[in-house]
Design a protein around this motif. Sequence first.
Motif, PDB file in Angstrom:
ATOM      1  N   VAL A  64       0.855  -1.187   0.000  1.00 41.68           N
ATOM      2  CA  VAL A  64       0.000   0.000   0.000  1.00 41.68           C
ATOM      3  C   VAL A  64       0.889   1.233   0.000  1.00 41.68           C
ATOM      4  O   VAL A  64       0.666   2.197  -0.727  1.00 41.68           O
ATOM      5  N   ALA A  65       1.934   1.178   0.817  1.00 41.60           N
ATOM      6  CA  ALA A  65       2.947   2.229   0.879  1.00 41.60           C
ATOM      7  C   ALA A  65       4.296   1.581   0.560  1.00 41.60           C
ATOM      8  O   ALA A  65       4.402   0.354   0.461  1.00 41.60           O
ATOM      9  N   PRO A  66       5.351   2.363   0.355  1.00 40.39           N
ATOM     10  CA  PRO A  66       6.666   1.771   0.116  1.00 40.39           C
ATOM     11  C   PRO A  66       7.095   0.846   1.252  1.00 40.39           C
ATOM     12  O   PRO A  66       6.942   1.199   2.429  1.00 40.39           O
ATOM     13  N   VAL A  67       7.612  -0.345   0.892  1.00 46.28           N
ATOM     14  CA  VAL A  67       8.068  -1.294   1.902  1.00 46.28           C
ATOM     15  C   VAL A  67       9.579  -1.512   1.830  1.00 46.28           C
ATOM     16  O   VAL A  67      10.179  -2.004   2.784  1.00 46.28           O
ATOM     17  N   LEU A  68      10.189  -1.151   0.706  1.00 45.52           N
ATOM     18  CA  LEU A  68      11.628  -1.292   0.559  1.00 45.52           C
ATOM     19  C   LEU A  68      12.100  -0.417  -0.593  1.00 45.52           C
ATOM     20  O   LEU A  68      11.462  -0.368  -1.637  1.00 45.52           O
ATOM     21  N   ALA A  69      13.215   0.262  -0.371  1.00 47.35           N
ATOM     22  CA  ALA A  69      13.836   1.068  -1.424  1.00 47.35           C
ATOM     23  C   ALA A  69      15.254   0.536  -1.650  1.00 47.35           C
ATOM     24  O   ALA A  69      15.962   0.220  -0.691  1.00 47.35           O
ATOM     25  N   VAL A  70      15.650   0.436  -2.913  1.00 48.39           N
ATOM     26  CA  VAL A  70      16.953  -0.139  -3.251  1.00 48.39           C
ATOM     27  C   VAL A  70      17.734   0.827  -4.137  1.00 48.39           C
ATOM     28  O   VAL A  70      17.241   1.252  -5.189  1.00 48.39           O
ATOM     29  N   VAL A  71      18.920   1.170  -3.690  1.00 53.43           N
ATOM     30  CA  VAL A  71      19.861   1.925  -4.521  1.00 53.43           C
ATOM     31  C   VAL A  71      20.705   0.904  -5.277  1.00 53.43           C
ATOM     32  O   VAL A  71      21.377   0.073  -4.660  1.00 53.43           O
ATOM     33  N   VAL A  72      20.649   0.923  -6.601  1.00 54.74           N
ATOM     34  CA  VAL A  72      21.441   0.015  -7.429  1.00 54.74           C
ATOM     35  C   VAL A  72      22.611   0.800  -8.014  1.00 54.74           C
ATOM     36  O   VAL A  72      22.414   1.800  -8.697  1.00 54.74           O
ATOM     37  N   GLU A  73      23.812   0.328  -7.726  1.00 51.41           N
ATOM     38  CA  GLU A  73      25.019   0.971  -8.240  1.00 51.41           C
ATOM     39  C   GLU A  73      25.799  -0.013  -9.104  1.00 51.41           C
ATOM     40  O   GLU A  73      26.051  -1.154  -8.686  1.00 51.41           O
ATOM     41  N   ILE A  74      26.152   0.401 -10.310  1.00 53.61           N
ATOM     42  CA  ILE A  74      27.001  -0.394 -11.196  1.00 53.61           C
ATOM     43  C   ILE A  74      28.436   0.059 -10.973  1.00 53.61           C
ATOM     44  O   ILE A  74      28.772   1.215 -11.233  1.00 53.61           O
ATOM     45  N   GLN A  75      29.284  -0.835 -10.479  1.00 56.13           N
ATOM     46  CA  GLN A  75      30.647  -0.441 -10.149  1.00 56.13           C
ATOM     47  C   GLN A  75      31.623  -1.274 -10.956  1.00 56.13           C
ATOM     48  O   GLN A  75      31.782  -2.475 -10.725  1.00 56.13           O
ATOM     49  N   ALA A  95      14.948   8.782   3.881  1.00 53.99           N
ATOM     50  CA  ALA A  95      14.173   9.935   4.337  1.00 53.99           C
ATOM     51  C   ALA A  95      13.046  10.264   3.369  1.00 53.99           C
ATOM     52  O   ALA A  95      11.954  10.667   3.781  1.00 53.99           O
ATOM     53  N   ARG A  96      13.288  10.065   2.080  1.00 55.68           N
ATOM     54  CA  ARG A  96      12.292  10.415   1.071  1.00 55.68           C
ATOM     55  C   ARG A  96      11.157   9.398   1.008  1.00 55.68           C
ATOM     56  O   ARG A  96       9.989   9.772   0.849  1.00 55.68           O
ATOM     57  N   THR A  97      11.485   8.123   1.139  1.00 59.14           N
ATOM     58  CA  THR A  97      10.470   7.083   0.967  1.00 59.14           C
ATOM     59  C   THR A  97       9.848   6.635   2.283  1.00 59.14           C
ATOM     60  O   THR A  97       8.808   5.967   2.276  1.00 59.14           O
ATOM     61  N   ARG A  98      10.495   6.968   3.414  1.00 53.49           N
ATOM     62  CA  ARG A  98      10.001   6.562   4.736  1.00 53.49           C
ATOM     63  C   ARG A  98       9.876   5.037   4.830  1.00 53.49           C
ATOM     64  O   ARG A  98       8.893   4.505   5.318  1.00 53.49           O
ATOM     65  N   CYS A  99      10.912   4.347   4.351  1.00 57.48           N
ATOM     66  CA  CYS A  99      10.924   2.886   4.452  1.00 57.48           C
ATOM     67  C   CYS A  99      12.381   2.432   4.481  1.00 57.48           C
ATOM     68  O   CYS A  99      13.291   3.227   4.207  1.00 57.48           O
ATOM     69  N   PRO A 100      12.646   1.152   4.816  1.00 59.75           N
ATOM     70  CA  PRO A 100      14.026   0.664   4.816  1.00 59.75           C
ATOM     71  C   PRO A 100      14.675   0.827   3.452  1.00 59.75           C
ATOM     72  O   PRO A 100      14.012   0.706   2.414  1.00 59.75           O
ATOM     73  N   ALA A 101      15.974   1.063   3.452  1.00 60.53           N
ATOM     74  CA  ALA A 101      16.718   1.271   2.208  1.00 60.53           C
ATOM     75  C   ALA A 101      17.930   0.348   2.175  1.00 60.53           C
ATOM     76  O   ALA A 101      18.593   0.138   3.198  1.00 60.53           O
TER      77      ALA A 101
END
Length: 285
Positions: A64-75, A95-101
Motif C-alpha cells: 500500500v505504501a513503500p516497503v523497501l527502497a533499493v539503490v542500485v550501483e554499477i561499479q 528519508a524520502r520514501t520513509r521505508c528501509p533502504a
Amino acid sequence: MPSLEHESLAMLFQNRPSLAAEILHNALKVDVPDYKRARVETGDLTEWNPAEFRADAVVVFEAVAPVLAVVVEIQLRRDKGKRWRWPVYLAGLRARTRCPAILLVICTDAGIADWCAEPIDLGHPDWTLTPLVLKPEAVPVVTDAAEAVRDPELAVLSTVTHGAAYDRARMFHALLSAVAALEDVDRAELYIDIVLRALPGTPATELEAMMKSDASPYKSDLARRNYARGAAEAKVEAILTVLEVRGVPVPSEARERITACTDVAQIEAWLKRAAITRTVNALFD
C-alpha cells in the motif's frame, strides 16, 4: 563520465525494476518484503546544494505504501568517492520514501566486487555500512530458454558476466530466445548490443555467428518483426504522401496520431481512405 557498459547495466534495472528483488532474494539471500509492484524512482538523491548525489538506479517496492527502497550501483572500477557518497544515497532515499533502504552494488569483476564489499565505518559507534555486492560468481547462469524468456534482463546480465564460459552455446541460445520474444524490437537490439560490447573477441564472434544462423530464434523472429515494422512505416509514409498530393491539410496533432500508430490493420484502412477523403478528420471516422 559513465561508460557505455556502465549505463547499459543500469538500464537493465530501469527496464525491469523487479530484477533488484530477484537478485537480493535469489543470489544474495536477503529477505524482501511482500510487495504488489516495483517502480523506478528518480536517481537524484540530492538534498542540499552544491553537492549532487545521483545513483545509477533506484527501485521502490510498494504494497500500500513503500516497503523497501533499493539503490542500485554499477561499479566497474575502484572509486574512493563512492565510499563517501553511498551512505548519503541511503540516508536520502530512506528519508524520502520513509521505508528501509538497501544498497545493491553490481560488479562484473571479482577484485572490484571484493573492494566494494568492504565495510564502511561511518564514525558513529556501531554504525557501519556493509554494501550488498553481487559478485560475478553469484550471478545466475541462465541456460534455460524458458527462464530467459521470463526474465530477459537477467539473461543479459548472465551472458555479460559468464559469456566467456565453456557452456556459452546454451547461454547464447537462451539469450537469443529471450530477445526474440521481446515485442519491442529496439529493446531487443539494445540488449544484443550490450552483450556484444561486453564479451571478449571469440565469444562475441561466436554469438554473432549464432545470430546469423537460420536456426537462430533471434534471426527468424526479429527479421519477421523488422519486416512488419518496415512495411507499416512505409504505409504511414504513403498515407501522408497521398494526403499531401491531394491537398488535404494535416495538422501536427493528426500527423502525430498517424505516425504513432502501430496497428497494421488500422494503417491499411487509413491508406485506403486517404485516396478519397477530403479532410483529415474524415480519415479517422
